[in-house]
Design a protein around this motif. Structure first.
Motif, short mmCIF file in Angstrom:
data_model
loop_
_atom_site.label_atom_id
_atom_site.label_comp_id
_atom_site.label_asym_id
_atom_site.label_seq_id
_atom_site.Cartn_x
_atom_site.Cartn_y
_atom_site.Cartn_z
N LEU A 1 0.76 -1.06 -0.08
CA LEU A 1 -0.05 -0.08 -0.18
C LEU A 1 1.02 1.36 -0.21
O LEU A 1 0.45 2.30 -0.74
N THR A 2 2.07 1.36 0.80
CA THR A 2 2.70 2.47 1.16
C THR A 2 3.55 2.59 -0.47
O THR A 2 3.83 3.78 -0.75
N SER B 1 -6.50 -2.75 2.78
CA SER B 1 -6.00 -1.39 2.02
C SER B 1 -7.11 -0.33 2.09
O SER B 1 -6.56 0.96 1.88
N VAL C 1 -7.30 0.90 5.34
CA VAL C 1 -6.17 1.88 5.83
C VAL C 1 -6.02 3.21 5.08
O VAL C 1 -5.59 4.38 5.64
N MET C 2 -6.18 3.07 3.95
CA MET C 2 -6.02 4.29 2.97
C MET C 2 -7.22 5.38 3.37
O MET C 2 -6.63 6.48 3.47
N SER D 1 -5.76 6.86 6.95
CA SER D 1 -4.54 7.75 6.86
C SER D 1 -5.09 8.92 6.11
O SER D 1 -4.41 10.01 6.51
N ARG E 1 1.81 8.09 3.91
CA ARG E 1 2.51 6.84 3.82
C ARG E 1 2.97 6.39 5.26
O ARG E 1 2.56 5.25 5.71
N CYS F 1 -0.18 5.54 7.15
CA CYS F 1 -0.58 4.03 6.67
C CYS F 1 -0.03 2.90 7.65
O CYS F 1 -0.75 2.10 8.07
#
Length: 491
Positions: free
Chosen positions: A175-176, A344, A347-348, A351, A377, A380
């Motif tokens: 993801l990052t 994902s 988390v996205m 963040s 990032r 995340c």
């Protein structure tokens, strides 16, 4: 090669593929818009699979399918059908086009930014960002727990905690690296895996001697003392209210979840929306319906004896005995795929809410594009770590964690969001009333009941109803926006 070795090989190939996609998508994540929205130009297949795979996770397969299959029997399949029709088809047709066009006009990249622009209220954006971060954290924790229970059932020599560490590192890594485009491309791959996997799992469960085909399986359920009649009722029997509450919570709830609504920001205009609606509906019908369908036969595999570990152990124990050794590797990848996509998205969403809506929007408005992307990032990783920490303590059943989180977030946002898209008469106080009363309708009863899992779906359902009713009702009697402001928002 042993069955354990084959399963490890299958999972290893999958992990390498996800990391490779993250590295490939780094070129699309060089600024905030690229990292968060992927260019707002995704086609129907990518958008539909991103939506569908974010909908279903280990919580559905392990928690919901296990518990509701055990308690509701065959009628639990209606939850999957409602997920497909209300949570996907109607959601896309009613919300997608207006969400995309209005977020474009407002230049909103997140749901809190949408609320700030739509209602001209910065405090609303801050409140929404805090709610998202706090209540999506246990949601993500429930996904880690569900994955770890299943992996631990297959690879019993490896402790539960290590599986969670592996999942957390993998999520944070791809993801990052690649941002939203990485999640979308992996969602497509994961969606294909899920389709093949659920078809095979349903086949093996029905063909297993314990079930002996659909008709024989239903007959065996009907012979279970005391509960057999309810388990084979297509309408839930005496558990009909629980069935309705779960259908509303898990289907209508998607209309107020920021990680689901985010998919509408990025889809292409025109035919792409209708096509994505059809594709995601078919996907949800297959995945959701299939999960609840096989969950109905859990009592047969476990001789009508609930495991000492509770409902979370029903599906892992059932499937480990129902499937051939090699199929367990496919099943692990299936549920891993569903869960990684959900993680994902969550988390996205979390963040970005903290970075854009709270830090940049309130404390550091002059933050550069590079610093904003870097902070997103970092957050995340922080969000993944917090979710992991909660899951490590093994709190109440994963279905309880998800139900309260899902119900609270959806109950807070659904009224002001849906009415805000369609009605020019919704006021600032109307939106605030819908948010706060929806939030309190979920939280207060949950605290009073001691977070009783039995009532979690009902609390979430009532919270959404309150938010949808109170928002326009209060707006009737509170000061309206100027015609110039409304024209700017809607025209």
């Amino acid at each position: 090669m042993t069955s354990v070795g084959i399963n490890i090989l299958i999972i290893g190939i999958y992990v390498l593929l996800m990391v490779a996609v993250g590295i490939y998508c780094m070129k699309h994540a060089k600024d905030v818009n690229g990292f968060l929205l992927g260019g707002r130009n995704l086609g129907p297949w990518l958008s539909a699979f991103a939506y569908g795979t974010s909908f279903f996770s280990a919580v559905i397969f392990i928690g919901y399918a296990g518990k509701n299959g055990w308690n509701l029997g065959i009628s639990a399949i209606w939850i999957g059908i409602a997920n497909a029709v209300v949570g996907c088809l109607v959601s896309w047709l009613v919300l997608a086009r207006r969400t995309r066009s209005m977020t474009h006009r407002l230049n909103a990249k997140t749901m809190p930014e949408f609320f700030e622009g739509r209602y001209c209220d910065k405090g609303m954006k801050i409140f929404c960002a805090i709610v998202i971060f706090i209540f999506l954290t246990p949601y993500a924790a429930s996904v880690y727990m569900g994955l770890s229970y299943l992996f631990n059932a297959v690879f019993s020599a490896v402790p539960y905690i290590w599986w969670m560490i592996i999942m957390a590192v993998l999520t944070a890594l791809y993801l990052t690296l690649g941002g939203y485009m990485a999640t979308v491309l992996t969602d497509f791959i994961q969606g294909l895996i899920m389709i093949v996997g659920i078809i095979l799992v349903v086949w093996f469960v029905l063909k297993n001697d314990v079930v002996g085909g659909f008709s024989n399986g239903i007959y065996q359920l009907s012979q279970i003392p005391e509960t057999g009649k309810d388990l084979t009722s297509w309408y839930g029997g005496k558990n009909w209210f629980d069935l309705i509450a779960l259908m509303v919570l898990t289907s209508l709830g998607t209309w107020g979840l920021p990680q689901m609504i985010h998919k509408f920001y990025t889809v292409k205009e025109g035919r792409s929306i209708k096509e994505a609606a059809i594709i995601s509906t078919f996907f949800a019908m297959l995945i959701g319906g299939g999960a609840y369908f096989i969950g109905a036969f859990g009592r047969l595999f476990l001789q009508n004896t609930l495991p000492a570990e509770g409902y979370d152990a029903v599906m892992p124990m059932m499937l480990s005995s129902a499937l051939p050794a090699v199929m367990m590797g496919i099943l692990l990848v299936l549920i891993l795929s569903a869960s990684m996509s959900t993680l994902s998205s969550v988390v996205m969403t979390s963040s970005s809410s903290l970075t854009i809506d709270l830090v940049k929007g309130h404390f550091a408005p002059n933050m550069s594009e590079k610093d904003t992307l870097g902070l997103m990032r970092i957050l995340c990783v922080v969000f993944v770590a917090l979710s992991f920490a909660i899951a490590a303590f093994k709190p109440k059943e994963i279905i309880t964690l998800m139900s309260f989180s899902w119900g609270t977030v959806a109950g807070t946002f659904i009224g002001p969001y849906v009415w805000g898209l369609y009605s020019k008469k919704i006021t600032r106080l109307g939106a605030w009333s819908g948010m706060l009363l929806g939030f309190l309708t979920s939280i207060v009863p949950a605290v009073v009941s001691g977070f009783n899992a039995q009532y979690a779906p009902a609390f979430g359902m009532f919270a959404m109803v309150v938010s949808l009713v109170i928002t326009p009702l209060v707006s009737l009697y509170t000061p309206k926006y100027t015609s110039e402001f409304i024209k700017e928002i809607f025209d």
